[in-house]
Motif scaffolding. Structure first.
Motif, mmCIF file in Angstrom:
data_model
loop_
_atom_site.group_PDB
_atom_site.id
_atom_site.type_symbol
_atom_site.label_atom_id
_atom_site.label_comp_id
_atom_site.label_asym_id
_atom_site.label_seq_id
_atom_site.Cartn_x
_atom_site.Cartn_y
_atom_site.Cartn_z
ATOM 1 N N GLY A 55 -40.683 -20.819 -6.992
ATOM 2 C CA GLY A 55 -41.267 -21.324 -5.741
ATOM 3 C C GLY A 55 -40.183 -21.803 -4.792
ATOM 4 O O GLY A 55 -39.174 -22.381 -5.227
ATOM 5 N N PRO A 56 -40.364 -21.597 -3.501
ATOM 6 C CA PRO A 56 -39.343 -22.006 -2.514
ATOM 7 C C PRO A 56 -38.990 -23.483 -2.595
ATOM 8 O O PRO A 56 -37.828 -23.865 -2.473
ATOM 9 C CB PRO A 56 -39.988 -21.660 -1.168
ATOM 10 C CG PRO A 56 -41.004 -20.613 -1.481
ATOM 11 C CD PRO A 56 -41.498 -20.911 -2.848
ATOM 12 N N ILE A 59 -36.709 -24.105 -5.705
ATOM 13 C CA ILE A 59 -35.365 -23.563 -5.485
ATOM 14 C C ILE A 59 -34.588 -24.443 -4.511
ATOM 15 O O ILE A 59 -33.421 -24.794 -4.756
ATOM 16 C CB ILE A 59 -35.454 -22.115 -4.960
ATOM 17 C CG1 ILE A 59 -36.038 -21.204 -6.036
ATOM 18 C CG2 ILE A 59 -34.081 -21.611 -4.528
ATOM 19 C CD1 ILE A 59 -36.360 -19.806 -5.548
ATOM 20 N N THR A 60 -35.230 -24.841 -3.416
ATOM 21 C CA THR A 60 -34.555 -25.679 -2.418
ATOM 22 C C THR A 60 -34.141 -27.020 -3.019
ATOM 23 O O THR A 60 -33.012 -27.493 -2.813
ATOM 24 C CB THR A 60 -35.487 -25.907 -1.210
ATOM 25 O OG1 THR A 60 -35.815 -24.641 -0.634
ATOM 26 C CG2 THR A 60 -34.807 -26.782 -0.160
ATOM 27 N N ALA A 61 -35.022 -27.640 -3.797
ATOM 28 C CA ALA A 61 -34.723 -28.946 -4.386
ATOM 29 C C ALA A 61 -33.558 -28.861 -5.362
ATOM 30 O O ALA A 61 -32.655 -29.717 -5.355
ATOM 31 C CB ALA A 61 -35.970 -29.502 -5.081
ATOM 32 N N VAL A 62 -33.541 -27.821 -6.217
ATOM 33 C CA VAL A 62 -32.461 -27.675 -7.206
ATOM 34 C C VAL A 62 -31.134 -27.385 -6.508
ATOM 35 O O VAL A 62 -30.084 -27.935 -6.864
ATOM 36 C CB VAL A 62 -32.811 -26.581 -8.238
ATOM 37 C CG1 VAL A 62 -31.610 -26.290 -9.135
ATOM 38 C CG2 VAL A 62 -34.002 -27.008 -9.079
ATOM 39 N N LEU A 63 -31.156 -26.539 -5.474
ATOM 40 C CA LEU A 63 -29.924 -26.233 -4.746
ATOM 41 C C LEU A 63 -29.392 -27.476 -4.036
ATOM 42 O O LEU A 63 -28.176 -27.724 -4.018
ATOM 43 C CB LEU A 63 -30.169 -25.102 -3.741
ATOM 44 C CG LEU A 63 -30.322 -23.699 -4.318
ATOM 45 C CD1 LEU A 63 -30.650 -22.692 -3.215
ATOM 46 C CD2 LEU A 63 -29.050 -23.262 -5.042
ATOM 47 N N GLN A 64 -30.273 -28.272 -3.444
ATOM 48 C CA GLN A 64 -29.828 -29.501 -2.789
ATOM 49 C C GLN A 64 -29.248 -30.481 -3.800
ATOM 50 O O GLN A 64 -28.245 -31.148 -3.530
ATOM 51 C CB GLN A 64 -31.007 -30.142 -2.042
ATOM 52 C CG GLN A 64 -31.385 -29.406 -0.757
ATOM 53 C CD GLN A 64 -32.587 -30.023 -0.068
ATOM 54 O OE1 GLN A 64 -33.317 -30.838 -0.656
ATOM 55 N NE2 GLN A 64 -32.821 -29.638 1.184
#
Length: 435
Positions: A55-56, A59-64
């Motif tokens: 889910g977007p 992915i965004t939370a883990v990358l941040q």
């Protein structure tokens, strides 16, 4: 982030863990964590993989969260693959195969890319490179040490045979009719013919959607209409073109010019003819088609004749044409179809698929084929350099050796491995010079 505070997890073992934000300790996802210590990783370096949900927001939370860890940054485009190449994990041809695999859109493209990524093409080029390095080392040794009687007799004769054999192998490899490049980029199939023959209708049937405007008005198509197809696993770039006729309309004349230009560039041309315009006698029909083909194509070698609007012919005439035109000499394969009723379309698709498969070849059988224009340019330079060796062999051995050196460099530019140390290693190993 994965909760390993005391020790690292076992190498290459997937563990289900909660993945947390290192600043807030909030759980971001629950996924798999794998640890790959160097050198047994994709890039040859210590690596960690997080297998998370797609889910977007996840992915965004883990990358941040990763970005907040000191010393971490996002990788540049292709950086992991570049590091794998620099660590000797992948050769250049394997890197290119990986790129092709990522971008493969059809089954045949996937097979070809996977075969190249497995290293088969790289091994072929590396074998040629190793043989050429040995040839160069022996020529260099003969030039530098033959007067000291450190070089055995017959060395140059063996080099002559090796260079001749290698040149023949490379030239055979180059004579592949660009099958690998065609499969990688797509077969250029152009629909051409007179106005109102049903070219746009055929395009729409092949696309299974209204990609081109169809109308009874002659000259409706003015520009080239392109669409990409997956034809039984093979990539096809299909182009519908303006009807070929003399016109006083400037826009239509430009369309005809572009149509003829596309026909010259085509791998395969589908020449569409209105069946209602054919003479009823088979002999006269064959002569009519020959004349029509010569007006459309400069070379009739790679084309299919598509006789459209077969539903407008009487049943007996249709059967007679379908049976007797197939065996007429001087004509390519003839397909009698109707875009209106779908008659003959299944047989036509079978013939078209067979033609495209012949143009691309089977990526799983035979020697690996060229897939990149870059490879072709370097191999052509390599073959020309080997010809230089043979030209100067008896008159100037230094110039002949330069030809082999250029050939080695050209192959090295394909594989990404170019170095002089290997030449010296062969000289001293093969002839025991310097003991």
């Amino acid at each position: 982030m994965a909760g390993f505070t005391q020790r690292l997890p076992p190498p290459r073992t997937a563990l289900l863990r909660s993945i947390t934000d290192p600043r807030s300790t909030e759980v971001l996802d629950r996924g798999l964590v794998l640890w790959f210590p160097a050198p047994r990783s994709f890039s040859g370096e210590d690596s960690v993989e997080f297998h998370i949900h797609g889910g977007p927001a996840v992915i965004t939370a883990v990358l941040q969260a990763l970005g907040s860890v000191p010393g971490l940054r996002p990788a540049e485009a292709g950086e992991f693959t570049r590091r794998a190449f620099q660590a000797g994990k992948l050769g250049l041809t394997e890197v290119e195969g990986l790129g092709d695999l990522i971008h493969a859109e059809t089954e045949a493209q996937r097979r070809q890319a996977l075969r190249q990524m497995s290293g088969e093409l790289g091994r072929l080029y590396q074998d040629w490179s190793d043989r050429l390095k040995r040839c160069l080392a022996h020529v260099e040794a003969f030039i530098d040490f033959s007067e000291d009687e450190l070089i055995e007799d017959g060395v140059l004769n063996r080099v002559d045979v090796s260079v001749r054999d290698l040149q023949a192998e490379i030239e055979r490899h180059l004579k592949d009719e660009r099958r690998g490049e065609r499969l990688r980029g797509g077969v250029q199939v152009v629909i051409a013919g007179a106005t109102n023959a049903g070219k746009s209708s055929l395009l729409n049937k092949l696309c299974q959607r209204p990609a081109a405007i169809v109308s009874p008005i002659a000259g409706t198509t003015r520009d080239v209409v392109e669409t990409a197809l997956d034809l039984g696993g093979f990539p096809v770039l299909l182009s519908d073109t303006a009807g070929l006729r003399d016109s006083s309309d400037l826009v239509e004349r430009e369309g005809v010019r572009r149509a003829l230009e596309r026909v010259e560039q085509a791998d395969l041309t589908l020449v569409v003819v209105d069946s209602a315009h054919l003479p009823s006698e088979v002999d006269r029909a064959a002569a009519f088609l020959r004349e029509h083909l010569s007006s459309v194509l400069p070379d009739t070698g790679r084309c299919l004749l598509v006789l459209n609007k077969a539903d407008l012919l009487p049943e007996k005439q249709r059967q007679k044409l379908d049976m007797e035109l197939r065996g007429v000499s001087g004509l390519p394969a003839v397909c009698l179809i109707s875009c209106q009723t779908n008659e003959g379309l299944k047989d036509f698709l079978t013939v078209l698929h067979s033609s495209v498969k012949t143009l691309c070849g089977d990526p799983l059988f035979g020697a690996p084929t060229l897939t990149q224009a870059r490879h072709r340019a370097h191999l052509q330079r390599c073959a020309a350099a080997l010809a230089q060796y043979q030209r100067y062999r008896d008159t100037d051995l230094a110039l002949a050796a330069e030809g082999v050196r250029v050939a080695v460099t050209s192959l090295g530019r394909i594989t990404g491995r170019v170095g002089a140390e290997e030449i010296l290693d062969i000289i001293f190993k093969d002839f025991c010079i310097g003991k």
